[in-house]
Motif scaffolding. Sequence first.
Motif, mmCIF file in Angstrom:
data_model
loop_
_atom_site.group_PDB
_atom_site.id
_atom_site.type_symbol
_atom_site.label_atom_id
_atom_site.label_comp_id
_atom_site.label_asym_id
_atom_site.label_seq_id
_atom_site.Cartn_x
_atom_site.Cartn_y
_atom_site.Cartn_z
ATOM 1 N N TRP A 171 43.643 9.239 -24.400
ATOM 2 C CA TRP A 171 44.315 10.314 -23.683
ATOM 3 C C TRP A 171 45.660 9.776 -23.214
ATOM 4 C CZ3 TRP A 171 40.574 7.206 -21.782
ATOM 5 C CH2 TRP A 171 40.824 6.543 -20.585
ATOM 6 N N ARG A 172 46.469 10.623 -22.690
ATOM 7 C CA ARG A 172 47.789 10.226 -22.183
ATOM 8 C C ARG A 172 47.758 10.233 -20.648
ATOM 9 N NH1 ARG A 172 51.488 8.671 -26.309
ATOM 10 N NH2 ARG A 172 50.750 9.697 -28.197
ATOM 11 N N GLY B 106 52.780 9.371 -20.061
ATOM 12 C CA GLY B 106 52.761 9.651 -21.492
ATOM 13 C C GLY B 106 52.221 8.517 -22.347
ATOM 14 N N GLN B 107 51.690 7.470 -21.715
ATOM 15 C CA GLN B 107 51.153 6.338 -22.481
ATOM 16 C C GLN B 107 49.712 6.603 -22.907
ATOM 17 O OE1 GLN B 107 51.664 3.380 -19.422
ATOM 18 N NE2 GLN B 107 53.517 2.584 -20.404
ATOM 19 N N ARG B 108 49.369 6.119 -24.109
ATOM 20 C CA ARG B 108 47.991 6.204 -24.577
ATOM 21 C C ARG B 108 47.113 5.338 -23.676
ATOM 22 N NH1 ARG B 108 50.591 5.967 -29.579
ATOM 23 N NH2 ARG B 108 49.864 7.481 -31.087
#
Length: 156
Positions: free
Chosen positions: A35-36, A40-42
């Motif tokens: 998920w982010r 906005g990072q995985r």
Amino acid sequence: MMASSGISIGYLADRTGLAVSAIRYYEAQGLVEPWRNDGGQRRFHRADIRRLSFIMIAQQIGFSLPEIRGFLKALPGGRTPTPADWAKISEGFRKHLDQRIETLVQMRDKLDGCIGCGCLSLPNCALYNPHDRAAQKGQGPRYLMGDRAETENDSE
């Protein structure tokens, strides 16, 4: 780096030995589902370390990604799999391995007789494929794929 809201793709790559690009590929194939975060990072579940390790082992044994995806569907989403979850998946995995082992044993045992023609439904194999009977079963090396050769007595 580890965070309370999951682990980064870099940490996951370090732990598994996989390249970040490989992890992204497995994500695109639906084998892991990050998920982010707000930035906005995985982010990945810690359980994805074991999931990716399973994928690597299964590929090394010769399973395709669609087959691996089928095994992984038995695992729960959104939580770390329990030992019981992994036991369930290993049961199906074991059945597939047993089938592959049986196929390899048959191939090994028939190799001397079949190496010349490869059982590719050739009409000149009087021993395993008289009158090109294997062609009726489909394409490819039918007897090495698990089909049984019929004897003259079977067709009577």
